[in-house]
Motif scaffolding. Structure first.
Motif, PDB file in Angstrom:
ATOM      1  N   SER A   3       0.846  -1.191   0.000  1.00  0.00           N
ATOM      2  CA  SER A   3       0.000   0.000   0.000  1.00  0.00           C
ATOM      3  C   SER A   3       0.882   1.242   0.000  1.00  0.00           C
ATOM      4  O   SER A   3       2.025   1.227   0.466  1.00  0.00           O
ATOM      5  N   ASN A   4       0.346   2.326  -0.531  1.00  0.00           N
ATOM      6  CA  ASN A   4       1.106   3.571  -0.596  1.00  0.00           C
ATOM      7  C   ASN A   4       1.470   4.089   0.788  1.00  0.00           C
ATOM      8  O   ASN A   4       2.492   4.760   0.952  1.00  0.00           O
TER       9      ASN A   4
ATOM     10  N   LYS B 271       7.376   8.940  -5.082  1.00  0.00           N
ATOM     11  CA  LYS B 271       7.740   9.859  -6.158  1.00  0.00           C
ATOM     12  C   LYS B 271       8.161   9.088  -7.407  1.00  0.00           C
ATOM     13  O   LYS B 271       7.789   9.456  -8.525  1.00  0.00           O
ATOM     14  N   GLU B 272       8.928   8.014  -7.226  1.00  0.00           N
ATOM     15  CA  GLU B 272       9.355   7.191  -8.364  1.00  0.00           C
ATOM     16  C   GLU B 272       8.154   6.564  -9.063  1.00  0.00           C
ATOM     17  O   GLU B 272       8.083   6.558 -10.303  1.00  0.00           O
ATOM     18  N   GLN B 273       7.199   6.040  -8.289  1.00  0.00           N
ATOM     19  CA  GLN B 273       6.013   5.407  -8.866  1.00  0.00           C
ATOM     20  C   GLN B 273       5.166   6.412  -9.644  1.00  0.00           C
ATOM     21  O   GLN B 273       4.725   6.135 -10.753  1.00  0.00           O
ATOM     22  N   THR B 274       4.940   7.586  -9.065  1.00  0.00           N
ATOM     23  CA  THR B 274       4.125   8.586  -9.752  1.00  0.00           C
ATOM     24  C   THR B 274       4.840   9.105 -10.988  1.00  0.00           C
ATOM     25  O   THR B 274       4.208   9.398 -12.002  1.00  0.00           O
ATOM     26  N   SER B 275       6.160   9.191 -10.930  1.00  0.00           N
ATOM     27  CA  SER B 275       6.930   9.633 -12.086  1.00  0.00           C
ATOM     28  C   SER B 275       6.807   8.623 -13.231  1.00  0.00           C
ATOM     29  O   SER B 275       6.605   8.999 -14.385  1.00  0.00           O
ATOM     30  N   LYS B 276       6.903   7.327 -12.908  1.00  0.00           N
ATOM     31  CA  LYS B 276       6.736   6.287 -13.924  1.00  0.00           C
ATOM     32  C   LYS B 276       5.345   6.357 -14.534  1.00  0.00           C
ATOM     33  O   LYS B 276       5.175   6.233 -15.754  1.00  0.00           O
ATOM     34  N   GLY B 277       4.347   6.542 -13.685  1.00  0.00           N
ATOM     35  CA  GLY B 277       2.973   6.635 -14.170  1.00  0.00           C
ATOM     36  C   GLY B 277       2.779   7.833 -15.078  1.00  0.00           C
ATOM     37  O   GLY B 277       2.102   7.758 -16.104  1.00  0.00           O
ATOM     38  N   GLY B 278       3.373   8.958 -14.718  1.00  0.00           N
ATOM     39  CA  GLY B 278       3.265  10.163 -15.531  1.00  0.00           C
ATOM     40  C   GLY B 278       3.905   9.986 -16.899  1.00  0.00           C
ATOM     41  O   GLY B 278       3.352  10.415 -17.918  1.00  0.00           O
ATOM     42  N   ARG B 279       5.078   9.356 -16.929  1.00  0.00           N
ATOM     43  CA  ARG B 279       5.751   9.108 -18.210  1.00  0.00           C
ATOM     44  C   ARG B 279       4.916   8.171 -19.085  1.00  0.00           C
ATOM     45  O   ARG B 279       4.733   8.410 -20.278  1.00  0.00           O
ATOM     46  N   ALA B 280       4.394   7.099 -18.497  1.00  0.00           N
ATOM     47  CA  ALA B 280       3.585   6.141 -19.255  1.00  0.00           C
ATOM     48  C   ALA B 280       2.317   6.813 -19.777  1.00  0.00           C
ATOM     49  O   ALA B 280       1.904   6.577 -20.916  1.00  0.00           O
ATOM     50  N   SER B 281       1.714   7.672 -18.967  1.00  0.00           N
ATOM     51  CA  SER B 281       0.505   8.380 -19.383  1.00  0.00           C
ATOM     52  C   SER B 281       0.805   9.301 -20.558  1.00  0.00           C
ATOM     53  O   SER B 281       0.044   9.370 -21.527  1.00  0.00           O
TER      54      SER B 281
END
Length: 112
Positions: free
Chosen positions: A9-10, A19-29
């Motif tokens: 869980s977060n 921050k790493e997870q949200t950054s990956k999600g942003g790039r994929a989006s």
């Protein structure tokens, strides 16, 4: 394949991990949005391509009209819906006191 044992869980992650997870999600989006836009532009370019009989889009519309005139109700529905004349779907919903209480309990459980 993830299962419940592999999920973290977060609230258990460090700020750096979040921050790493949200950054990956942003790039994929961003990549997905760019790919979708590129596909849309390619389709529009094809539809606007002219030939001796008009554009591809005009020929497609004419073919749909011909099918509708021959009694194809699905072709008619596509034309109707595309022209903005689609009838609205009616949805009936009822909320009982029991359902309201269940919703309140669920929302309270989320706050904890």
């Amino acid at each position: 394949m993830p299962n419940a044992k592999n999920l973290i869980s977060n609230s258990e992650r460090t700020p750096k991990e979040l921050k790493e997870q949200t950054s990956k999600g942003g790039r994929a989006s961003g990549e997905a949005r760019r790919a979708k836009k590129q596909f849309q532009e390619a389709v529009l370019a094809i539809l606007e391509t002219p030939d001796a009989e008009g554009t591809v889009l005009e020929r497609i519309v004419a073919a749909q009209v011909e099918r509708a005139l021959k009694g194809d109700t699905r072709a008619f529905e596509v034309l109707r819906d595309t022209s903005g004349e689609k009838p609205t779907d009616k949805v009936e919903a009822s909320v009982t006191d029991e359902k309201t209480q269940l919703m309140r309990e669920y929302l309270e459980s989320l706050k904890k």
